[in-house]
Motif scaffolding. Structure first.
Motif, mmCIF file in Angstrom:
data_model
loop_
_atom_site.group_PDB
_atom_site.id
_atom_site.type_symbol
_atom_site.label_atom_id
_atom_site.label_comp_id
_atom_site.label_asym_id
_atom_site.label_seq_id
_atom_site.Cartn_x
_atom_site.Cartn_y
_atom_site.Cartn_z
ATOM 1 N N ALA A 117 0.866 -1.181 0.000
ATOM 2 C CA ALA A 117 0.000 0.000 0.000
ATOM 3 C C ALA A 117 0.900 1.228 0.000
ATOM 4 O O ALA A 117 1.693 1.424 0.925
ATOM 5 C CB ALA A 117 -0.915 -0.011 1.218
ATOM 6 N N TRP A 118 0.769 2.057 -1.034
ATOM 7 C CA TRP A 118 1.736 3.127 -1.245
ATOM 8 C C TRP A 118 1.316 4.479 -0.702
ATOM 9 O O TRP A 118 2.127 5.217 -0.156
ATOM 10 C CB TRP A 118 2.032 3.275 -2.743
ATOM 11 C CG TRP A 118 2.920 2.234 -3.309
ATOM 12 C CD1 TRP A 118 2.596 1.237 -4.180
ATOM 13 C CD2 TRP A 118 4.323 2.060 -3.036
ATOM 14 N NE1 TRP A 118 3.692 0.463 -4.472
ATOM 15 C CE2 TRP A 118 4.771 0.944 -3.783
ATOM 16 C CE3 TRP A 118 5.232 2.738 -2.238
ATOM 17 C CZ2 TRP A 118 6.094 0.504 -3.758
ATOM 18 C CZ3 TRP A 118 6.558 2.299 -2.211
ATOM 19 C CH2 TRP A 118 6.965 1.191 -2.962
ATOM 20 N N SER A 119 0.070 4.839 -0.897
ATOM 21 C CA SER A 119 -0.336 6.207 -0.589
ATOM 22 C C SER A 119 -1.778 6.234 -0.108
ATOM 23 O O SER A 119 -2.604 5.405 -0.525
ATOM 24 C CB SER A 119 -0.188 7.086 -1.841
ATOM 25 O OG SER A 119 -0.706 8.383 -1.657
ATOM 26 N N VAL A 162 -7.193 0.436 -6.271
ATOM 27 C CA VAL A 162 -7.427 1.510 -5.312
ATOM 28 C C VAL A 162 -8.679 1.172 -4.521
ATOM 29 O O VAL A 162 -9.695 0.772 -5.103
ATOM 30 C CB VAL A 162 -7.617 2.872 -6.013
ATOM 31 C CG1 VAL A 162 -7.961 3.959 -4.992
ATOM 32 C CG2 VAL A 162 -6.371 3.256 -6.804
ATOM 33 N N LYS A 163 -8.606 1.302 -3.208
ATOM 34 C CA LYS A 163 -9.776 1.087 -2.365
ATOM 35 C C LYS A 163 -10.225 2.418 -1.780
ATOM 36 O O LYS A 163 -9.401 3.265 -1.423
ATOM 37 C CB LYS A 163 -9.469 0.095 -1.240
ATOM 38 C CG LYS A 163 -9.332 -1.340 -1.713
ATOM 39 C CD LYS A 163 -9.133 -2.295 -0.550
ATOM 40 C CE LYS A 163 -9.079 -3.750 -1.046
ATOM 41 N NZ LYS A 163 -8.863 -4.704 0.064
ATOM 42 N N VAL A 164 -11.551 2.570 -1.673
ATOM 43 C CA VAL A 164 -12.131 3.788 -1.114
ATOM 44 C C VAL A 164 -13.104 3.414 -0.002
ATOM 45 O O VAL A 164 -13.986 2.571 -0.196
ATOM 46 C CB VAL A 164 -12.862 4.618 -2.184
ATOM 47 C CG1 VAL A 164 -13.388 5.920 -1.576
ATOM 48 C CG2 VAL A 164 -11.939 4.926 -3.361
ATOM 49 N N LEU A 216 -11.832 8.068 2.362
ATOM 50 C CA LEU A 216 -10.420 7.702 2.446
ATOM 51 C C LEU A 216 -10.088 6.788 1.278
ATOM 52 O O LEU A 216 -10.781 5.791 1.048
ATOM 53 C CB LEU A 216 -10.128 6.982 3.768
ATOM 54 C CG LEU A 216 -8.758 6.314 3.899
ATOM 55 C CD1 LEU A 216 -7.640 7.353 3.871
ATOM 56 C CD2 LEU A 216 -8.687 5.469 5.178
ATOM 57 N N ALA A 217 -9.052 7.137 0.531
ATOM 58 C CA ALA A 217 -8.600 6.317 -0.593
ATOM 59 C C ALA A 217 -7.171 5.849 -0.350
ATOM 60 O O ALA A 217 -6.346 6.603 0.184
ATOM 61 C CB ALA A 217 -8.669 7.104 -1.904
ATOM 62 N N VAL A 218 -6.881 4.612 -0.723
ATOM 63 C CA VAL A 218 -5.540 4.035 -0.608
ATOM 64 C C VAL A 218 -5.239 3.282 -1.888
ATOM 65 O O VAL A 218 -6.097 2.563 -2.420
ATOM 66 C CB VAL A 218 -5.437 3.084 0.606
ATOM 67 C CG1 VAL A 218 -4.052 2.443 0.660
ATOM 68 C CG2 VAL A 218 -5.739 3.833 1.900
ATOM 69 N N CYS A 219 -4.016 3.448 -2.400
ATOM 70 C CA CYS A 219 -3.628 2.755 -3.632
ATOM 71 C C CYS A 219 -2.638 1.638 -3.336
ATOM 72 O O CYS A 219 -1.830 1.722 -2.409
ATOM 73 C CB CYS A 219 -3.043 3.728 -4.649
ATOM 74 S SG CYS A 219 -1.551 4.588 -4.121
ATOM 75 N N ALA A 276 -15.914 1.095 -2.516
ATOM 76 C CA ALA A 276 -15.526 0.901 -3.919
ATOM 77 C C ALA A 276 -14.112 0.357 -4.001
ATOM 78 O O ALA A 276 -13.246 0.686 -3.183
ATOM 79 C CB ALA A 276 -15.621 2.212 -4.694
ATOM 80 N N THR A 277 -13.885 -0.476 -4.995
ATOM 81 C CA THR A 277 -12.552 -0.954 -5.351
ATOM 82 C C THR A 277 -12.348 -0.685 -6.840
ATOM 83 O O THR A 277 -13.131 -1.155 -7.661
ATOM 84 C CB THR A 277 -12.388 -2.455 -5.072
ATOM 85 O OG1 THR A 277 -12.620 -2.698 -3.680
ATOM 86 C CG2 THR A 277 -10.987 -2.928 -5.431
ATOM 87 N N ILE A 278 -11.340 0.118 -7.145
ATOM 88 C CA ILE A 278 -11.099 0.542 -8.526
ATOM 89 C C ILE A 278 -10.001 -0.315 -9.136
ATOM 90 O O ILE A 278 -8.883 -0.356 -8.615
ATOM 91 C CB ILE A 278 -10.691 2.023 -8.591
ATOM 92 C CG1 ILE A 278 -11.719 2.900 -7.874
ATOM 93 C CG2 ILE A 278 -10.505 2.476 -10.032
ATOM 94 C CD1 ILE A 278 -11.298 4.355 -7.732
#
Length: 477
Positions: A47-49, A70-72, A59-62, A105-107
């Motif tokens: 998980a980078w950012s 990317v998960k939100v 909250l988003a994490v890539c 959401a998962t992108i």
């Protein structure tokens, strides 16, 4: 000389200096685990950012390879009568006993290579839906708009990715910005969302002018005006304003801040940190962006203050950082900057106005790296924590938002730890900091990102090489 104190004798802090004793009755500040949104998986994707929306609601994490996505999450209130979550309001964010973060959401669409950075536009409280930017190793910046699920009562709130991707809210790509030759390392929006900057391995910074849906220059969309049809939607407009060159290595981090009328004509400047061991300040004048200053060996010795007999404290000579500058953290007022390096140190910089520079640093006036013209201000290193993370790289820094009310600094490093610092005493020219709280082995690997919640000064999020995404509770002693 500058003195940095330690409030805890834990050797993992790695900060040398005088020990500060505390009375037995004094309660220590703590940093405790609050929730794990994504568990550790050492064989999975790092998980980078992470990025909060400006209102703290999302909250988003890539994540990188092998499972790039990317998960939100959305902050929601749990109603005792139904035990079902609904969207939170700003006033309820701090009530953790009634709140939870729900994966919405998962992108994965259009994401084929590692996504290294995510950043919500600072317009979420203006728009009815947030705008998210992502940057990946294919050199592309993607802009996403959130389309919420309006049938919450019909859904089961099971955080199963497959179920969410099929039934819950989703993010639609509305723009793709291209220009970088290869990997993008960081993204930064300015305060109004009118500018977006990206930087990367190609040693360049791209600055885009943005006309986001629902903002000045952009039109309404079907998301915030149901009377519009999908074919009437404004997808936003983006125009490249500048491509900045000047660093001699990868650019690792960028952040916008106020110019305070000290550099150029614009209201904002951009700071960049690089593999070349320096920090650069970029300013705008007559529509053109230029390098206004390079911070490398800015450890100038101030002259005596007028009306006093004592000289201000001095710093040592030579480069401030001896290796890659990984991270930058700017205080809300924009007059103090923190930089973290591969050499294990964290430097504290202070902004001086042009008049202060002329009075206190006359020898710096003709130094092209310090001041381009007579009206420029000066950033000077006023202190340094030489071993902020036990000689490991300081990979991430964030300054608490002004509404937090406590002015703390948080950092994460290659020692797998998270540190929270407070300023003990001293003047702005001679600050004294201490490690106030620490999470040892916060992650089973490098801590790649840690940041404060924009509205709740007791909440933080972190993510790391172990793929974990964690929430933390900071309690002041």
């Amino acid at each position: 000389q500058y003195l940095f104190c330690i409030s805890s004798p834990n050797k993992r802090s790695g900060i040398s200096g005088a020990m500060m004793s505390s009375s037995p009755a004094e309660k220590a500040s703590t940093l405790d685990p609050l929730a794990t949104l994504s568990p550790s998986n050492l064989t999975g994707s790092p998980a980078w950012s992470a990025s909060f929306s400006i209102d703290g609601k999302y909250l988003a994490v890539c994540f990188g390879n092998p499972d790039t996505h990317v998960k939100v999450w959305e902050h929601k209130i749990i109603h005792p009568d139904t035990n079902k979550p609904t969207a939170s309001s700003a006033s309820a964010v701090a009530k953790e006993e009634k709140m939870e973060w729900e994966l919405i959401a998962t992108i994965r669409e259009d994401l084929t290579r590692t996504v290294r950075a995510v950043a919500f536009a600072p317009t979420s409280s203006t728009l009815s839906v947030p705008i998210l930017a992502t940057a990946s190793f294919d050199g592309k910046v993607m802009i996403w708009e959130h389309y919420p699920d309006n049938n919450d009562d019909d859904h089961d709130y099971d955080n199963n990715d497959d179920n969410l991707e099929e039934n819950s809210s989703y993010f639609e790509p509305i723009a793709q910005l291209e220009g970088h030759e290869n990997e993008i390392k960081c993204l930064a929006w300015n305060a109004t969302g009118s500018l977006l900057a990206s930087c990367g391995r190609d040693k360049t910074i791209w600055i885009w002018e943005c006309f986001l849906p629902g903002t000045i220059g952009g039109n309404e969309t079907a998301s915030n005006n149901p009377m519009l049809g999908n074919n009437e939607e404004d997808q936003g407009e983006f125009e490249c304003l500048a491509v900045l060159q000047g660093h001699e290595g990868d650019i690792k981090s960028i952040v916008f801040g106020p110019s305070h009328s000290q550099w150029g004509e614009g209201e904002e400047v951009l700071y960049s940190a690089s593999y070349d061991d320096t920090i650069k300040i970029w300013a705008e004048e007559s529509g053109d962006w230029y390098c206004a200053a390079t911070l490398g060996s800015n450890t100038f010795v101030p002259q005596s203050m007028p009306g006093t007999e004592d000289a201000l404290p001095t710093t040592g000579g030579g480069p401030v950082h001896s290796s890659t500058v990984w991270s930058l953290g700017l205080t809300p007022g924009g007059v103090r900057l923190f930089s973290g390096s591969e050499d294990g140190s964290m430097a504290i910089w202070k902004m001086y106005t042009a008049s202060e520079r002329k009075r206190l640093f006359p020898r710096a006036t003709n130094n092209n790296n310090a001041a381009v013209c007579s009206t420029d201000g000066l950033w000077n290193c006023v202190g340094k924590l030489p071993d902020a993370h036990s000689s490991y790289a300081v990979l991430t820094i964030d300054c608490a938002p002004s509404r937090a009310g406590h002015g703390r600094i948080v950092s994460g490093g290659g020692d797998n730890c998270i540190n929270i610092y407070r300023e003990e005493s001293g003047s702005s020219d001679a600050p004294k900091f201490s490690v106030e709280a620490m999470a040892v082995n916060a992650h089973a690997g490098d801590v790649n990102c840690v940041m404060w919640h924009p509205r709740d000064g007791t909440c933080l999020v972190s993510c790391g090489d172990d793929g974990a995404v964690k929430l933390w509770k900071y309690r002041r002693g």
